[in-house]
Design an enzyme around this catalytic site. Structure first.
Site, short mmCIF file in Angstrom:
data_model
loop_
_atom_site.label_atom_id
_atom_site.label_comp_id
_atom_site.label_asym_id
_atom_site.label_seq_id
_atom_site.Cartn_x
_atom_site.Cartn_y
_atom_site.Cartn_z
N GLY A 21 0.82 -1.22 0.00
CA GLY A 21 0.00 0.00 0.00
C GLY A 21 0.84 1.26 0.00
N ALA A 22 1.92 1.26 -0.79
CA ALA A 22 2.89 2.36 -0.74
C ALA A 22 2.60 3.48 -1.73
CB ALA A 22 4.29 1.80 -0.99
N GLY A 25 -0.68 8.01 1.21
CA GLY A 25 -0.82 8.06 2.65
C GLY A 25 0.42 7.64 3.42
N ILE A 26 0.19 6.90 4.49
CA ILE A 26 1.28 6.48 5.37
C ILE A 26 2.25 5.57 4.63
CG2 ILE A 26 1.77 5.05 7.40
CD1 ILE A 26 -0.83 6.29 8.59
N GLY A 27 1.75 4.72 3.75
CA GLY A 27 2.63 3.85 2.98
C GLY A 27 3.57 4.64 2.10
N SER A 138 -4.42 -0.72 14.56
CA SER A 138 -5.12 0.55 14.75
C SER A 138 -5.54 0.66 16.21
CB SER A 138 -6.36 0.62 13.85
OG SER A 138 -7.24 1.65 14.24
N TYR A 164 -14.02 -3.45 10.58
CA TYR A 164 -12.69 -2.83 10.58
C TYR A 164 -11.96 -3.12 11.89
CZ TYR A 164 -9.02 0.69 10.57
OH TYR A 164 -7.79 1.34 10.65
#
Length: 284
Positions: A21-22, A25-27, A138, A164
């Site tokens: 997931g790069a 966002g955070i990735g 999370s 989630y």
């Protein structure tokens, strides 16, 4: 005492890191910072075009490969095609509070993408991993009311936040049980957890939780949200540790080593969920 930031990252020249997931966002921040300090970074992304566009903006050694964690076939293909060793695997990719959907394999989509895909990927790559597995959970794992006999939400009335939260508690069990198994095998590889707090990224846009982003002082931006991941991936933290922001309720701040809630530390539940994941992914 000075707070830890990405400027404190060590030199990672010669290291290979996979970040799922790069492409945003955070990735994206994680990949960018690791490449900046010399790592060879594999951007494992669902959308190759988006991933390549992102990689083109990163100064460093990057490679883009296709990976859809919501598809077990895609996970198997990625692992089968990957050659060589991996120093650090960062299970970053995830989705949040989507409407009820099923993956290509018939599983609830958040469970499939956030837990089953990373579970299979980690296990398939494990013989090649030399240093560390970082799995993102999370703060919402604390809200989970997981039913171990109904992980896929086939009997329960669907709740997007419930699904989630369950998937993120399952990630805790993945990391904790993996660490137990690594220790039992005498492996030097460490399994650690990280969470970004509440981070201002695209992940929660359009969800019922997005109201919190109206108060930016209460949340991290993506750059700060990535710090716990970077810390967990590169600092001398114990296996099984859970790194998150040091602010109130773990919502924002700088990296701090902590732990999950008490339910997340239950070894019997961890073994039960691990066994269920083995069956669901065909790993057993």
């Amino acid at each position: 005492m000075p707070q830890w930031t990405a400027q404190n990252l060590p030199d990672l020249s010669g290291k290979t890191v996979i970040v799922t997931g790069a492409s945003s966002g955070i990735g994206e921040v994680t990949a960018r910072e690791l490449a900046r300090v010399g790592a060879r970074v594999i951007l494992a992304v669902r959308n190759l075009e988006k991933g390549r566009a992102m990689a083109a903006t990163i100064d460093g050694d990057t490679e883009v490969r296709e990976l859809d964690l919501g598809s077990l076939d895609s996970v198997r293909a990625f692992a089968a095609e990957f050659e060589g060793s991996v120093d650090i695997l960062i299970n970053n990719a995830g989705i949040m509070q989507v409407p009820e959907q099923r993956s290509a394999d018939g599983f609830e989509l958040q469970l499939a993408t956030n837990f089953l895909g990373p579970f299979l990927l980690t296990n398939l790559l494990l013989p090649r991993i030399t240093e560390r597995v970082v799995t993102l959970s999370s703060v919402m794992h604390r809200m989970s009311r997981m039913d171990g006999s109904d992980l896929g939400w086939q009997r329960r009335k669907y709740s997007d936040m419930g699904a989630y939260s369950d998937s993120k508690l399952a990630d805790v069990y993945l990391a904790k049980e993996l660490q137990r198994r690594l220790e039992a095998a005498g492996s030097p590889v460490r399994s650690v957890l990280a969470h970004p707090g509440v981070a201002l990224t695209n992940l929660a846009v359009g969800t019922s939780s997005s109201f919190i982003y109206r108060f930016p002082r209460l949340v991290n931006d993506a750059a700060h949200g990535a710090l716990p991941t970077l810390y967990a991936a590169t600092q001398d933290v114990p296996g099984g540790a859970f790194v998150g922001p040091n602010g109130a309720f773990g919502m924002k701040g700088y990296p701090k080593v902590g732990d999950s809630n008490r339910r997340g530390r239950d070894p019997e539940l961890a073994r039960t969920i691990w066994a269920s994941a083995e069956r669901m992914t065909g790993l057993a």
